[in-house]
Design a protein around this motif. Structure first.
Motif, short mmCIF file in Angstrom:
data_model
loop_
_atom_site.label_atom_id
_atom_site.label_comp_id
_atom_site.label_asym_id
_atom_site.label_seq_id
_atom_site.Cartn_x
_atom_site.Cartn_y
_atom_site.Cartn_z
N GLY A 37 0.83 -1.19 0.00
CA GLY A 37 0.00 0.00 0.00
C GLY A 37 0.86 1.23 0.00
O GLY A 37 0.89 1.98 0.96
N ASN A 98 7.79 13.03 10.01
CA ASN A 98 7.37 12.51 8.72
C ASN A 98 6.27 11.46 8.80
O ASN A 98 5.72 11.08 7.77
CB ASN A 98 8.57 11.91 7.97
N SER A 99 5.93 10.98 10.01
CA SER A 99 5.04 9.81 10.04
C SER A 99 3.89 9.98 11.03
O SER A 99 4.11 10.22 12.22
CB SER A 99 5.87 8.58 10.42
N SER A 100 2.66 9.83 10.52
CA SER A 100 1.51 9.88 11.43
C SER A 100 1.47 8.64 12.33
O SER A 100 0.99 8.70 13.45
CB SER A 100 0.21 10.02 10.65
N LEU A 101 2.01 7.54 11.84
CA LEU A 101 2.04 6.32 12.66
C LEU A 101 2.88 6.56 13.92
O LEU A 101 2.51 6.14 15.02
CB LEU A 101 2.59 5.15 11.85
N MET A 104 0.76 8.47 16.23
CA MET A 104 -0.27 7.62 16.86
C MET A 104 0.35 6.82 17.99
O MET A 104 -0.22 6.70 19.08
CB MET A 104 -0.88 6.67 15.84
N TYR A 138 -6.27 -2.06 9.84
CA TYR A 138 -4.88 -1.78 9.47
C TYR A 138 -3.93 -2.46 10.46
O TYR A 138 -3.99 -2.19 11.66
CB TYR A 138 -4.69 -0.26 9.48
N VAL A 183 -10.39 4.35 10.72
CA VAL A 183 -9.88 4.96 9.49
C VAL A 183 -11.15 5.38 8.75
O VAL A 183 -11.75 4.61 8.01
CB VAL A 183 -9.04 3.96 8.65
N ASN A 188 -8.82 1.47 5.54
CA ASN A 188 -7.85 0.43 5.21
C ASN A 188 -8.30 -0.85 5.89
O ASN A 188 -8.33 -0.90 7.12
CB ASN A 188 -6.46 0.88 5.71
N ASP A 218 -7.79 8.00 12.45
CA ASP A 218 -6.65 8.02 11.53
C ASP A 218 -7.16 8.34 10.13
O ASP A 218 -7.52 7.44 9.38
CB ASP A 218 -5.96 6.65 11.59
N TYR A 221 -6.52 8.89 4.56
CA TYR A 221 -6.92 9.00 3.14
C TYR A 221 -7.97 10.10 2.93
O TYR A 221 -8.81 9.99 2.03
CB TYR A 221 -7.43 7.64 2.66
N SER A 254 -1.37 12.64 7.37
CA SER A 254 -0.01 12.98 6.93
C SER A 254 -0.03 13.21 5.42
O SER A 254 -1.02 12.91 4.74
CB SER A 254 0.97 11.86 7.26
N SER A 256 2.02 11.54 3.60
CA SER A 256 2.77 10.37 3.08
C SER A 256 2.29 9.94 1.70
O SER A 256 3.09 9.59 0.85
CB SER A 256 2.66 9.20 4.04
N PHE A 349 -6.81 0.61 -1.30
CA PHE A 349 -7.03 -0.84 -1.23
C PHE A 349 -8.41 -1.27 -1.73
O PHE A 349 -9.36 -0.50 -1.68
CB PHE A 349 -6.91 -1.31 0.23
N1 PMP Z 1 -2.68 4.95 8.62
C1 PMP Z 1 -3.18 4.19 7.65
C2 PMP Z 1 -4.62 3.78 7.70
C3 PMP Z 1 -2.36 3.76 6.60
O1 PMP Z 1 -2.88 2.97 5.64
C4 PMP Z 1 -1.01 4.16 6.57
C5 PMP Z 1 -0.08 3.75 5.48
N2 PMP Z 1 -0.22 2.47 5.01
C6 PMP Z 1 -0.53 4.96 7.62
C7 PMP Z 1 -1.39 5.35 8.62
C8 PMP Z 1 0.90 5.38 7.70
O2 PMP Z 1 0.98 6.76 7.69
P1 PMP Z 1 2.34 7.53 7.85
O3 PMP Z 1 3.15 7.31 6.63
O4 PMP Z 1 1.93 8.95 8.02
O5 PMP Z 1 3.04 7.01 9.08
#
Ligand code: PMP
Length: 427
Positions: A37, A98-101, A104, A138, A183, A188, A218, A221, A254, A256, A349
């Motif tokens: 993905g 750089n990352s929402s994960l 989280m 996810y 989400v 996802n 989250d 998208y 994000s 991303s 997806f």
């Molecule tokens: N949340 C969801 C639902 C995702 O599908 C993804 C990427 N696959 C992420 C977060 C990752 O986000 P980021 O790159 O900002 O960490």
């Protein structure tokens, strides 16, 4: 093909035909991949103007020298970019790395260990902590919970979002439930957009749940539409304000899958009280985020209009890939009892549910035929899909002819696994 009422003789005939087709596929020695993905190289190239966009001008609108330390909650113009993506006020946004994960995980850790409100509000004081996970979902959300020892309770996803009767019953009856993953747009992996009613009911969960309950919203998208008149997600922040539950939801997003996936900018949107708790935690982690990257992004995407125009270019690349997946599924399975799927108009997806007990075997058959799929079970907590049905299809990276080729293999593998399974049930 209808398996439920087919005779054993008929099933055996189908099995023999499908096995011949499968042998022919094996002979092609394919090497295709529907697992990832992530954006394709062509999509990433849409944002290559980021490189060099500053042309030596590192100064933010408020005079901040972005090269230096500081600015824990982000540049004002980067907050506005986050606000444009998440449809909230810039005042509710914090801009991270750089990352929402990562955000989280950090917010979950802060809530668990230190408390978002105060030390007494930390979930660790409450013994067992549980989170509601709509499934399929996810996998990386599940890993965050697993790492912190938070027990995951599943509820089914429907075509309008999580089964809210189940969610409300859980939060009312079990005080150890401290939150829920969502989400909400192009989820996802099922690709559904939560209905207005679902958003409203989630906004009211804070009235039913135990103290310190937090929905992790989250919105990865939020602007990733494939069609012009895309479905609009109701505004959860406004809904929580109406119900006095503003602290019960923390939103994430994000760039991303808007710019460069590995070097984008991530955002949190939350109430003032939640933002204060999050900032307190982040202040021990960092002297400040990468503001040079923040300002690069704001110069590249200076307005809502620029963002929408940019996402239209992604849609043009993604659309034929989604069409290839959806038309292969329709052609093979419309009017059959072999599977079910949603028809997403955004996100990354397509999620396919096989007949019970057929997902793992489908993935195995496809792998042997040179088509990699996400492991069956990955869309469930602890990697266990109790009915062994769900398979996530990610068509963004392969070329359109590759997606078409991979889907030919996929549908044959679904049919073969299903027919063999039906034979075993009858024999
Ligand atoms: N949340 C969801 C639902 C995702 O599908 C993804 C990427 N696959 C992420 C977060 C990752 O986000 P980021 O790159 O900002 O960490």
């Amino acid at each position: 093909m209808q398996l439920d009422n087919a005779s054993l003789e008929q099933l055996r005939e189908w099995e023999s035909q499908l096995a011949t087709q499968y042998q022919a596929i094996l002979a092609q020695k394919l090497n295709l991949d529907l697992t990832r993905g992530k954006p394709s190289a062509e999509q990433l190239s849409l944002s290559d103007a980021l490189d060099g966009i500053l042309a030596g001008n590192y100064t933010a609108a408020d005079g901040t020298d972005t090269r230096n330390y500081g600015g824990l909650d982000g540049l004002p113009e980067a907050k506005q970019l986050g606000a444009n993506i998440m449809d909230v006020d810039a005042g509710n946004v914090l801009v991270g790395g750089n990352s929402s994960l990562t955000l989280m995980f950090q917010v979950m850790l802060a809530a668990y260990q230190f408390g978002l409100k105060d030390a007494a509000s930390a979930w660790k004081h409450e013994g067992e902590v549980k989170f509601i996970c709509p499934v399929p979902g996810y996998d990386r959300h599940y890993t965050v919970c697993e790492q912190l020892g938070i027990k995951m309770i599943t509820v089914p996803m429907t075509s309008t979002g999580p089964d809210m009767d189940a969610v409300e019953a859980l939060v009312k009856s079990d005080t150890s439930i401290k939150g829920m993953w969502c989400v909400p747009k192009y989820s996802n992996p099922t690709g559904v957009v939560y209905s207005d009613e679902t958003v409203e009911r989630i906004a009211k969960l804070g009235l039913l749940a135990s103290a310190n309950f937090r929905v992790f919203w989250d919105n990865a998208y939020s602007v990733h539409d494939l069609i012009d008149n895309a479905p609009k997600l109701a505004n959860i922040l406004e809904a929580t304000r109406r119900h006095g539950t503003e602290d019960s939801v923390v939103q994430f997003a994000s760039t991303s899958k808007i710019t460069h996936a590995g070097s984008g900018v991530a955002f949190v949107a939350a109430s003032a009280a939640n933002l204060a708790g999050i900032k307190k935690f982040l202040n021990t982690c960092t002297i400040g985020p990468d503001k040079v990257n923040q300002i690069r992004h704001t110069r590249f995407l200076p307005s809502k209009e620029a963002l929408t125009a940019h996402m239209t270019k992604h849609a043009a690349l993604l659309n034929p890939r989604f069409e290839a997946v959806l038309s292969a599924l329709s052609k093979a399975f419309d009017g059959t009892d072999l599977g079910a799927w949603e028809k997403p108009v955004g996100g990354y997806f397509v999620s396919f549910d096989t007949r019970r007990g057929c997902a793992k075997e489908t993935v195995r058959l496809a792998a042997e035929a040179g088509v990699k799929l996400t492991p069956a079970g990955a869309t469930y907590p602890y990697g266990k899909d109790p009915e062994d049905r769900n398979i996530r299809i990610a068509p963004s990276v392969p070329t359109v002819p590759e997606v078409i080729g991979a889907m030919e293999v996929f549908v044959t593998c679904v049919k073969l696994a299903s027919v063999r399974n039906a034979i075993t049930q009858q024999a």
